[in-house]
Write a protein that holds these residues in place. Structure first.
Motif, PDB file in Angstrom:
ATOM      1  N   GLN A  89       0.836  -1.197   0.000  1.00 48.93           N
ATOM      2  CA  GLN A  89       0.000   0.000   0.000  1.00 48.93           C
ATOM      3  C   GLN A  89       0.873   1.249   0.000  1.00 48.93           C
ATOM      4  OE1 GLN A  89      -2.840   0.005   3.105  1.00 48.93           O
ATOM      5  NE2 GLN A  89      -3.776   1.920   2.544  1.00 48.93           N
ATOM      6  N   THR A  90       0.505   2.229  -0.851  1.00 42.59           N
ATOM      7  CA  THR A  90       1.257   3.487  -0.931  1.00 42.59           C
ATOM      8  C   THR A  90       1.067   4.276   0.358  1.00 42.59           C
ATOM      9  OG1 THR A  90       0.886   3.554  -3.297  1.00 42.59           O
ATOM     10  CG2 THR A  90       1.568   5.599  -2.250  1.00 42.59           C
ATOM     11  N   PRO A  91       2.157   4.765   0.961  1.00 35.81           N
ATOM     12  CA  PRO A  91       2.005   5.542   2.199  1.00 35.81           C
ATOM     13  C   PRO A  91       1.226   6.830   1.952  1.00 35.81           C
ATOM     14  CG  PRO A  91       4.244   5.705   1.351  1.00 35.81           C
ATOM     15  CD  PRO A  91       3.561   4.659   0.541  1.00 35.81           C
ATOM     16  N   ALA A  92       0.439   7.238   2.929  1.00 34.82           N
ATOM     17  CA  ALA A  92      -0.317   8.486   2.795  1.00 34.82           C
ATOM     18  C   ALA A  92       0.645   9.663   2.774  1.00 34.82           C
ATOM     19  CB  ALA A  92      -1.292   8.625   3.968  1.00 34.82           C
TER      20      ALA A  92
ATOM     21  N   ALA B 103      -0.889  14.407  -5.647  1.00 34.23           N
ATOM     22  CA  ALA B 103      -1.002  13.919  -7.024  1.00 34.23           C
ATOM     23  C   ALA B 103      -0.196  12.633  -7.223  1.00 34.23           C
ATOM     24  CB  ALA B 103      -0.525  14.996  -7.999  1.00 34.23           C
ATOM     25  N   ILE B 104       1.003  12.593  -6.656  1.00 31.96           N
ATOM     26  CA  ILE B 104       1.835  11.387  -6.801  1.00 31.96           C
ATOM     27  C   ILE B 104       1.216  10.227  -6.022  1.00 31.96           C
ATOM     28  CG2 ILE B 104       4.115  10.390  -6.376  1.00 31.96           C
ATOM     29  CD1 ILE B 104       5.310  13.180  -6.727  1.00 31.96           C
ATOM     30  N   ALA B 105       0.702  10.524  -4.830  1.00 36.06           N
ATOM     31  CA  ALA B 105       0.067   9.479  -4.023  1.00 36.06           C
ATOM     32  C   ALA B 105      -1.158   8.907  -4.735  1.00 36.06           C
ATOM     33  CB  ALA B 105      -0.330  10.036  -2.665  1.00 36.06           C
ATOM     34  N   ALA B 106      -1.917   9.767  -5.420  1.00 33.88           N
ATOM     35  CA  ALA B 106      -3.111   9.315  -6.139  1.00 33.88           C
ATOM     36  C   ALA B 106      -2.753   8.341  -7.258  1.00 33.88           C
ATOM     37  CB  ALA B 106      -3.864  10.512  -6.708  1.00 33.88           C
ATOM     38  N   GLN B 107      -1.519   8.432  -7.763  1.00 34.85           N
ATOM     39  CA  GLN B 107      -1.057   7.520  -8.816  1.00 34.85           C
ATOM     40  C   GLN B 107      -0.474   6.225  -8.229  1.00 34.85           C
ATOM     41  OE1 GLN B 107       1.548   9.491 -11.695  1.00 34.85           O
ATOM     42  NE2 GLN B 107       0.507  11.442 -11.325  1.00 34.85           N
ATOM     43  N   GLY B 108      -0.414   6.160  -6.891  1.00 30.98           N
ATOM     44  CA  GLY B 108       0.145   4.990  -6.236  1.00 30.98           C
ATOM     45  C   GLY B 108       1.645   4.891  -6.384  1.00 30.98           C
ATOM     46  N   ALA B 109       2.323   6.047  -6.568  1.00 32.93           N
ATOM     47  CA  ALA B 109       3.759   6.022  -6.852  1.00 32.93           C
ATOM     48  C   ALA B 109       4.599   6.671  -5.755  1.00 32.93           C
ATOM     49  CB  ALA B 109       4.029   6.733  -8.177  1.00 32.93           C
ATOM     50  N   LEU B 110       3.972   7.035  -4.623  1.00 35.74           N
ATOM     51  CA  LEU B 110       4.701   7.760  -3.585  1.00 35.74           C
ATOM     52  C   LEU B 110       5.473   6.797  -2.685  1.00 35.74           C
ATOM     53  CD1 LEU B 110       5.227  10.601  -2.462  1.00 35.74           C
ATOM     54  CD2 LEU B 110       3.312  10.258  -0.910  1.00 35.74           C
ATOM     55  N   THR B 111       6.775   6.800  -2.834  1.00 32.92           N
ATOM     56  CA  THR B 111       7.658   5.995  -1.972  1.00 32.92           C
ATOM     57  C   THR B 111       8.233   6.895  -0.886  1.00 32.92           C
ATOM     58  OG1 THR B 111       9.602   6.499  -3.309  1.00 32.92           O
ATOM     59  CG2 THR B 111       8.292   4.571  -3.952  1.00 32.92           C
ATOM     60  N   PRO B 112       8.766   6.313   0.194  1.00 33.36           N
ATOM     61  CA  PRO B 112       9.391   7.142   1.234  1.00 33.36           C
ATOM     62  C   PRO B 112      10.524   8.006   0.689  1.00 33.36           C
ATOM     63  CG  PRO B 112       9.006   4.921   2.055  1.00 33.36           C
ATOM     64  CD  PRO B 112       8.680   4.885   0.593  1.00 33.36           C
TER      65      PRO B 112
ATOM     66  N   LEU C 267      10.861   9.158  -2.434  1.00 35.72           N
ATOM     67  CA  LEU C 267      10.295  10.227  -3.255  1.00 35.72           C
ATOM     68  C   LEU C 267       9.662  11.300  -2.379  1.00 35.72           C
ATOM     69  CD1 LEU C 267       9.666  11.323  -6.042  1.00 35.72           C
ATOM     70  CD2 LEU C 267       7.640   9.852  -6.121  1.00 35.72           C
ATOM     71  N   GLN C 268       8.989  10.863  -1.315  1.00 36.40           N
ATOM     72  CA  GLN C 268       8.383  11.834  -0.402  1.00 36.40           C
ATOM     73  C   GLN C 268       9.459  12.700   0.245  1.00 36.40           C
ATOM     74  OE1 GLN C 268       4.998  10.731   1.888  1.00 36.40           O
ATOM     75  NE2 GLN C 268       5.751  11.740   3.736  1.00 36.40           N
ATOM     76  N   ALA C 269      10.561  12.090   0.641  1.00 41.66           N
ATOM     77  CA  ALA C 269      11.658  12.853   1.244  1.00 41.66           C
ATOM     78  C   ALA C 269      12.219  13.869   0.253  1.00 41.66           C
ATOM     79  CB  ALA C 269      12.763  11.902   1.709  1.00 41.66           C
ATOM     80  N   ALA C 270      12.306  13.478  -1.022  1.00 38.79           N
ATOM     81  CA  ALA C 270      12.819  14.392  -2.046  1.00 38.79           C
ATOM     82  C   ALA C 270      11.878  15.582  -2.235  1.00 38.79           C
ATOM     83  CB  ALA C 270      13.017  13.657  -3.364  1.00 38.79           C
ATOM     84  N   VAL C 271      10.574  15.299  -2.261  1.00 32.45           N
ATOM     85  CA  VAL C 271       9.584  16.373  -2.437  1.00 32.45           C
ATOM     86  C   VAL C 271       9.620  17.324  -1.240  1.00 32.45           C
ATOM     87  CG1 VAL C 271       7.111  16.896  -2.579  1.00 32.45           C
ATOM     88  CG2 VAL C 271       8.075  15.021  -3.935  1.00 32.45           C
ATOM     89  N   VAL C 272       9.642  16.761  -0.037  1.00 29.84           N
ATOM     90  CA  VAL C 272       9.670  17.584   1.177  1.00 29.84           C
ATOM     91  C   VAL C 272      10.960  18.412   1.254  1.00 29.84           C
ATOM     92  CG1 VAL C 272       9.757  17.494   3.710  1.00 29.84           C
ATOM     93  CG2 VAL C 272       8.128  16.066   2.463  1.00 29.84           C
ATOM     94  N   GLY C 273      12.040  17.885   0.709  1.00 29.89           N
ATOM     95  CA  GLY C 273      13.326  18.588   0.775  1.00 29.89           C
ATOM     96  C   GLY C 273      13.553  19.599  -0.330  1.00 29.89           C
TER      97      GLY C 273
END
Length: 651
Positions: free
Chosen positions: A2-5, A88-97, A99-105
């Motif tokens: 499951q993709t993380p929220a 948007a990335i989470a809605a595609q089921g593509a959000l990994t930890p 990738l999330q760290a990269a977006v937040v940074g």
């Protein structure tokens, strides 16, 4: 799995991070920034915070606060976009930890968009079509095992259903997949973008057949320069030339006229792409195909993308500088020394249409208007001179303001002759004559924006029944008496102190220029009993609606006798009064402090200081006071020092 929220930092943590970042950029403390942000969010204006909340912000000035406000807007927009991207990335089921760290940074909008690029909803690309045809395993196989023969391997992926009928078509699809992979990598883009910014060349050439009509751009017919070192005016000129269809702009890896340097530089960029893919020429069957793929990725996709990025970056930097220069020039014009309450003769020069004449008294009231025709084709010089002499004598003219437009030089000669005759008249009256007084002076003033004002609804309301052409002469006379009070009636962009103003973002320019006008007006202060609605609307916390209400109340009830009466103005509530009261002055009213910049909330401490200084109020009597003695829980040292400085001023 499951993709993380998606989640970002809590709002208060985000705001703390924003405050810390702005503090580092401004070279101040985070608590100062947080205090300023809290005040801005609560509805306080920059002039009010800079002048009356020095203790809260640690004496941040208006320049720092304006910069803080701009950065706060940018960083909050960045946070909003960050949330959108994560969702948007989470809605595609593509959000990994990761990738999330990269977006937040991501610390800039461009970096955030680099990361988001592969996930944007877009039209079907060649790479996507190739994936649908099952060619991604072919691309991966050749990339991981260059010892494979491309033609032989590709023959295994023929697919008539997806029109993959031969090996060449299959290899073309595999190449599209790898090219897109290269083009969408954020780290590679960031590295090569900076290299192009500092080592590349922005190149311009004249379009075929445009030499004659594009002469004003002739300096850029054969031109190249490093993007990072290009001055603002040059960037805007190049973009204007391209927009006008005269110039062709391109970004090259090196000087375009040096073939050897250009080939070497291009090779270095292609080598960087090859390193990213992990390919090299070791004589293996797939090496040549992979290196050609790296070359194609650079030339067809990456360079084009980075060109667009760097053009945007150049424009943004040029725009920032153009707006800064415009704002600085506007500040100088608005804060030019006023000639004061002296009767002024305004001359709006013209040839065929004549010279428009207006006499305004010391309060700015129009007492006479006329039109004279001293220049060609009418050439009624003597008649014009007689008219001006009579007007000057009748109304006691002390100053002559001459617009700097068409026929200004000729009209300046007319004014010189006028002053000569007036001086002779004063001399002949004798030193003991009651008519003897100061000899009038002439000054050429900028008439930029006078025609805009003349045709405005504001001018029609101020000067009802007056011909539009004569209103310009009134404006010219008044802007000599008080530049700030007159020029606030004109849209800042029409004052004519900037370059390429139609090429920069209108909202950004307007925001910057409005801030300059607001800061200038509030730095000087406004007489609430004489100010026009246009001037009042620029006072902190007032705005167009309240300015009209203040004038309407003044017209109905007479002049304000004290600041506290402002609370009776319709819709001027406690918050608006807090913001504007210190900037609105009342001279000769019931409360002497109303004529100063001391805020009504500080009147008690001001009276204490005044009492301590003694009744005599002799020169220097405040110098003996220790400001620290008057500091209490409500007012700190900066405010006390400001009050003492204000009380020391004449009047």
């Amino acid at each position: 799995p499951q993709t993380p929220a998606p989640h970002t930092q809590a709002p208060h943590t985000q705001e703390s991070g924003i405050a810390a970042q702005i503090a580092a950029e401004l070279g101040v403390q985070a608590w100062q920034v947080k205090a300023a942000v809290d005040l801005l969010d609560a509805g306080s204006t920059v002039p009010f915070i800079a002048r009356y909340r020095k203790e809260a912000t640690g004496t941040l000035d208006d320049t720092q606060l304006r910069e803080l406000d701009e950065r706060l807007r940018y960083l909050r927009e960045l946070e909003d976009r960050r949330r959108t991207v994560l969702e948007a990335i989470a809605a595609q089921g593509a959000l990994t930890p990761e990738l999330q760290a990269a977006v937040v940074g991501a610390d800039t909008k461009s970096r955030l968009e680099d990361i988001y690029l592969p996930f944007k909803t877009k039209r079907r690309t060649k790479a996507q079509i190739a994936r649908e045809a099952g060619l991604e395993p072919l691309a991966d196989a050749l990339l991981k095992r260059p010892e494979l023969d491309p033609e032989r391997e590709a023959a295994r992926y023929l697919n008539t259903e997806h029109s993959i009928g031969d090996a060449a078509t299959a290899l073309a699809g595999a190449r599209s997949i790898l090219v897109e992979r290269v083009a969408q990598d954020p780290d590679l883009a960031a590295t090569l973008r900076e290299r192009l910014w500092t080592q590349g060349r922005m190149v311009s050439r004249v379009k075929k057949g445009k030499d004659a009509e594009g002469q004003k751009f002739k300096d850029y017919f054969e031109f190249s320069q490093q993007p990072s070192g290009m001055p603002s005016h040059r960037v805007l000129a190049l973009l204007r030339g391209e927009k006008d269809g005269v110039l062709e702009l391109d970004l090259a890896e090196a000087e375009p006229n040096d073939d050897a340097a250009l080939t070497a530089a291009r090779g270095r960029y292609e080598a960087a792409v090859a390193r990213f893919l992990g390919v090299a020429d070791r004589g293996r069957p797939a090496d040549a195909w992979l290196l050609q793929t790296a070359q194609a990725a650079w030339r067809s996709r990456v360079l084009a993308r980075l060109t667009a990025d760097l053009r945007s970056r150049m424009f943004a930097a040029a725009e920032d500088e153009a707006v800064r220069v415009f704002a600085a020039n506007l500040r100088d014009v608005l804060l030019a020394a006023p000639a004061g309450n002296r009767t002024t003769l305004g001359l709006d020069p013209g040839l065929r249409t004549g010279v428009k004449v207006a006499v305004v008294d010391g309060t700015g009231k129009v007492v006479a208007t006329d039109t004279v025709y001293p220049h060609a084709p009418a050439r009624k010089w003597d008649e014009a001179l007689r008219t001006l002499v009579n007007l000057a004598k009748k109304h006691g003219v002390e100053l002559v303001a001459i617009g700097n437009g068409t026929a200004s030089r000729e009209t300046d000669k007319l004014a010189a002759e006028l002053l000569k005759q007036l001086a002779a008249s004063l001399d002949s009256a004798g030193p003991d004559s009651a008519k003897q007084g100061a000899k009038p002076q002439k000054i050429v003033v900028s008439e930029a924006g006078a025609s805009v004002y003349s045709a405005s609804a504001l001018a029609a309301a101020e000067l009802p029944g007056m011909d539009v052409s004569l209103r310009g002469a009134v404006s010219i006379a008044r802007r000599l008496q008080d530049p700030l009070a007159e020029l606030v009636k004109i849209e800042p962009k029409s004052i004519g102190v900037g370059q390429y103003q139609h090429d920069v973002t209108a909202a950004k320019l307007d925001r910057s220029l409005d801030a300059v006008v607001e800061d200038c007006v509030n730095a000087v202060g406004v007489d609430v009993n004489t100010a026009s609605p246009a001037l009042l609307s620029r006072v902190a916390g007032v705005g167009p609606l309240l300015s009209e209400n203040i004038v309407a109340y003044r017209n109905e009830h007479g002049p304000f006798s004290k600041r506290s009466e402002l609370k009776k103005v319709p819709r001027l509530g406690a918050k608006a009064f807090e913001q504007c009261a210190g900037f609105l002055r009342i001279t000769g009213g019931a409360e002497p402090l109303d004529a100063s910049s001391v805020h009504p909330e500080a009147y008690p401490v001001a009276r204490k200081i005044k009492a301590a200084a003694g009744k005599a109020q002799a020169a220097g009597s405040y110098a003996t006071l220790n400001p620290q003695d008057f500091v209490d829980g409500s007012f700190g040292l900066p405010t006390v020092q400001d009050i003492i400085a204000e009380l020391e001023k004449p009047g």
